[in-house]
Design a protein around this motif. Structure first.
Motif, PDB file in Angstrom:
ATOM      1  N   GLN A 145       0.829  -1.209   0.000  1.00  0.00           N
ATOM      2  CA  GLN A 145       0.000   0.000   0.000  1.00  0.00           C
ATOM      3  C   GLN A 145       0.865   1.262   0.000  1.00  0.00           C
ATOM      4  OE1 GLN A 145      -3.277   0.157  -0.488  1.00  0.00           O
ATOM      5  NE2 GLN A 145      -3.236  -2.064  -0.689  1.00  0.00           N
ATOM      6  N   ALA A 146       1.932   1.244   0.800  1.00  0.00           N
ATOM      7  CA  ALA A 146       2.831   2.403   0.853  1.00  0.00           C
ATOM      8  C   ALA A 146       3.482   2.640  -0.502  1.00  0.00           C
ATOM      9  CB  ALA A 146       3.893   2.200   1.931  1.00  0.00           C
ATOM     10  N   LEU A 147       3.900   1.576  -1.166  1.00  0.00           N
ATOM     11  CA  LEU A 147       4.528   1.738  -2.480  1.00  0.00           C
ATOM     12  C   LEU A 147       3.519   2.234  -3.510  1.00  0.00           C
ATOM     13  CD1 LEU A 147       7.182   1.430  -4.078  1.00  0.00           C
ATOM     14  CD2 LEU A 147       6.282  -0.766  -4.837  1.00  0.00           C
ATOM     15  N   LEU A 148       2.303   1.707  -3.474  1.00  0.00           N
ATOM     16  CA  LEU A 148       1.282   2.147  -4.427  1.00  0.00           C
ATOM     17  C   LEU A 148       0.935   3.623  -4.247  1.00  0.00           C
ATOM     18  CD1 LEU A 148      -1.114  -0.928  -4.521  1.00  0.00           C
ATOM     19  CD2 LEU A 148       0.534  -0.204  -6.272  1.00  0.00           C
ATOM     20  N   GLY A 149       1.128   4.150  -3.047  1.00  0.00           N
ATOM     21  CA  GLY A 149       0.858   5.556  -2.811  1.00  0.00           C
ATOM     22  C   GLY A 149       1.991   6.473  -3.221  1.00  0.00           C
ATOM     23  N   HIS A 150       3.170   5.908  -3.434  1.00  0.00           N
ATOM     24  CA  HIS A 150       4.335   6.729  -3.779  1.00  0.00           C
ATOM     25  C   HIS A 150       4.158   7.327  -5.171  1.00  0.00           C
ATOM     26  CE1 HIS A 150       8.444   7.968  -4.535  1.00  0.00           C
ATOM     27  NE2 HIS A 150       8.666   7.848  -3.229  1.00  0.00           N
ATOM     28  N   LEU A 176      -4.955  -2.369  -7.670  1.00  0.00           N
ATOM     29  CA  LEU A 176      -4.812  -1.136  -8.433  1.00  0.00           C
ATOM     30  C   LEU A 176      -6.018  -0.214  -8.280  1.00  0.00           C
ATOM     31  CD1 LEU A 176      -3.085  -2.499 -11.644  1.00  0.00           C
ATOM     32  CD2 LEU A 176      -2.101  -1.890  -9.426  1.00  0.00           C
ATOM     33  N   GLU A 177      -7.154  -0.781  -7.881  1.00  0.00           N
ATOM     34  CA  GLU A 177      -8.350   0.037  -7.650  1.00  0.00           C
ATOM     35  C   GLU A 177      -8.116   1.035  -6.519  1.00  0.00           C
ATOM     36  OE1 GLU A 177     -11.073  -0.175  -9.627  1.00  0.00           O
ATOM     37  OE2 GLU A 177      -9.964  -1.684 -10.773  1.00  0.00           O
ATOM     38  N   GLY A 178      -7.231   0.694  -5.587  1.00  0.00           N
ATOM     39  CA  GLY A 178      -6.980   1.553  -4.435  1.00  0.00           C
ATOM     40  C   GLY A 178      -5.872   2.568  -4.622  1.00  0.00           C
ATOM     41  N   VAL A 179      -5.264   2.608  -5.807  1.00  0.00           N
ATOM     42  CA  VAL A 179      -4.143   3.526  -6.028  1.00  0.00           C
ATOM     43  C   VAL A 179      -4.525   4.989  -5.788  1.00  0.00           C
ATOM     44  CG1 VAL A 179      -2.539   4.431  -7.776  1.00  0.00           C
ATOM     45  CG2 VAL A 179      -2.810   1.963  -7.477  1.00  0.00           C
ATOM     46  N   PRO A 180      -5.658   5.479  -6.274  1.00  0.00           N
ATOM     47  CA  PRO A 180      -5.983   6.892  -5.997  1.00  0.00           C
ATOM     48  C   PRO A 180      -6.047   7.197  -4.492  1.00  0.00           C
ATOM     49  CG  PRO A 180      -7.350   6.082  -7.779  1.00  0.00           C
ATOM     50  CD  PRO A 180      -6.627   4.882  -7.204  1.00  0.00           C
ATOM     51  N   MET A 181      -6.615   6.296  -3.714  1.00  0.00           N
ATOM     52  CA  MET A 181      -6.701   6.511  -2.269  1.00  0.00           C
ATOM     53  C   MET A 181      -5.314   6.441  -1.634  1.00  0.00           C
ATOM     54  SD  MET A 181      -8.372   7.240   0.423  1.00  0.00           S
ATOM     55  CE  MET A 181     -10.092   7.008   0.123  1.00  0.00           C
ATOM     56  N   ALA A 182      -4.507   5.468  -2.057  1.00  0.00           N
ATOM     57  CA  ALA A 182      -3.152   5.335  -1.504  1.00  0.00           C
ATOM     58  C   ALA A 182      -2.332   6.589  -1.811  1.00  0.00           C
ATOM     59  CB  ALA A 182      -2.472   4.094  -2.071  1.00  0.00           C
ATOM     60  N   ARG A 183      -2.505   7.137  -2.991  1.00  0.00           N
ATOM     61  CA  ARG A 183      -1.774   8.363  -3.348  1.00  0.00           C
ATOM     62  C   ARG A 183      -2.261   9.565  -2.551  1.00  0.00           C
ATOM     63  NH1 ARG A 183      -0.317   7.644  -9.649  1.00  0.00           N
ATOM     64  NH2 ARG A 183       1.097   5.899  -9.289  1.00  0.00           N
ATOM     65  N   ALA A 184      -3.559   9.633  -2.311  1.00  0.00           N
ATOM     66  CA  ALA A 184      -4.100  10.731  -1.507  1.00  0.00           C
ATOM     67  C   ALA A 184      -3.564  10.645  -0.079  1.00  0.00           C
ATOM     68  CB  ALA A 184      -5.626  10.690  -1.507  1.00  0.00           C
ATOM     69  N   VAL A 185      -3.530   9.453   0.486  1.00  0.00           N
ATOM     70  CA  VAL A 185      -2.989   9.273   1.832  1.00  0.00           C
ATOM     71  C   VAL A 185      -1.520   9.680   1.851  1.00  0.00           C
ATOM     72  CG1 VAL A 185      -2.360   7.522   3.560  1.00  0.00           C
ATOM     73  CG2 VAL A 185      -4.649   7.508   2.534  1.00  0.00           C
ATOM     74  N   HIS A 186      -0.776   9.259   0.837  1.00  0.00           N
ATOM     75  CA  HIS A 186       0.651   9.586   0.768  1.00  0.00           C
ATOM     76  C   HIS A 186       0.851  11.106   0.737  1.00  0.00           C
ATOM     77  CE1 HIS A 186       4.868   8.582  -0.229  1.00  0.00           C
ATOM     78  NE2 HIS A 186       4.827   9.767  -0.815  1.00  0.00           N
ATOM     79  N   ARG A 187       0.082  11.789  -0.109  1.00  0.00           N
ATOM     80  CA  ARG A 187       0.212  13.245  -0.229  1.00  0.00           C
ATOM     81  C   ARG A 187      -0.106  13.950   1.083  1.00  0.00           C
ATOM     82  NH1 ARG A 187      -2.234  12.440  -5.118  1.00  0.00           N
ATOM     83  NH2 ARG A 187      -4.273  12.995  -4.293  1.00  0.00           N
ATOM     84  N   LYS A 188      -1.083  13.444   1.814  1.00  0.00           N
ATOM     85  CA  LYS A 188      -1.544  14.110   3.040  1.00  0.00           C
ATOM     86  C   LYS A 188      -0.731  13.730   4.278  1.00  0.00           C
ATOM     87  CE  LYS A 188      -5.029  16.326   1.268  1.00  0.00           C
ATOM     88  NZ  LYS A 188      -5.080  17.764   1.229  1.00  0.00           N
TER      89      LYS A 188
END
Length: 157
Positions: free
Chosen positions: A37-42, A112-124
């Motif tokens: 999950q952490a990598l998908l958010g990067h 891959l469906e969760g990538v937008p959420m993982a990226r939002a979490v990463h940004r925040k």
């Protein structure tokens, strides 16, 4: 460095249900799941071990690194090196990222469906200076097939 062209799936083509069960077990283990999950958010899908440790705070550095090796051994992740950073103080030169096989597996299991959420979490997520420096560091390119899966060339930073 891991062989990113290897396909561990070929070892068990004769029993796809067993392979699917093994992959589900591999990906559902708590620490590995958090690492994925952490990598998908990067934003670059390539993270240093320090970055991954920051995003998996409930586990020790040693535990995270052991589970990274499990993901590399399984062919899901590869260790990508960027030698120009090796002599630059404060910059990582080894990064973990998905292999083509890993991107396929994560697609098969709907990660891959969760990538937008993982990226939002990463940004925040609040990051200390070292992690921000690591995130901004130059890094090697991912294989073209992985870049295409995540449409990295279409994004602007």
């Amino acid at each position: 460095m891991a062989d990113v062209s290897a396909n561990p799936r070929a070892d068990r083509e004769e029993n796809p249900l067993e392979r699917q069960r093994e992959l589900m077990e591999l990906l559902s283990q708590e620490t590995r799941h958090s690492i994925v999950q952490a990598l998908l958010g990067h934003p670059k899908l390539l993270a240093s071990s320090a970055e991954l440790n920051h995003f998996v705070p409930s586990k020790s550095k040693k535990t995270v690194e052991e589970q990274l090796e499990v993901l590399v051994d399984a062919g899901i992740f590869a260790l990508y090196e960027y030698p120009p950073n090796e002599d630059r103080r404060g910059l990582p030169w080894k990064f973990y990222g998905l292999t083509e096989y890993g991107a396929d597996v994560l697609g098969d299991f709907n990660y891959l469906e969760g990538v937008p959420m993982a990226r939002a979490v990463h940004r925040k997520t609040r990051k200390p200076e070292q992690i921000e420096r690591h995130e901004a560091a130059p890094r090697p390119p991912l294989p073209e097939s992985v870049r295409a899966t995540f449409r990295l060339d279409e994004e602007t930073d």
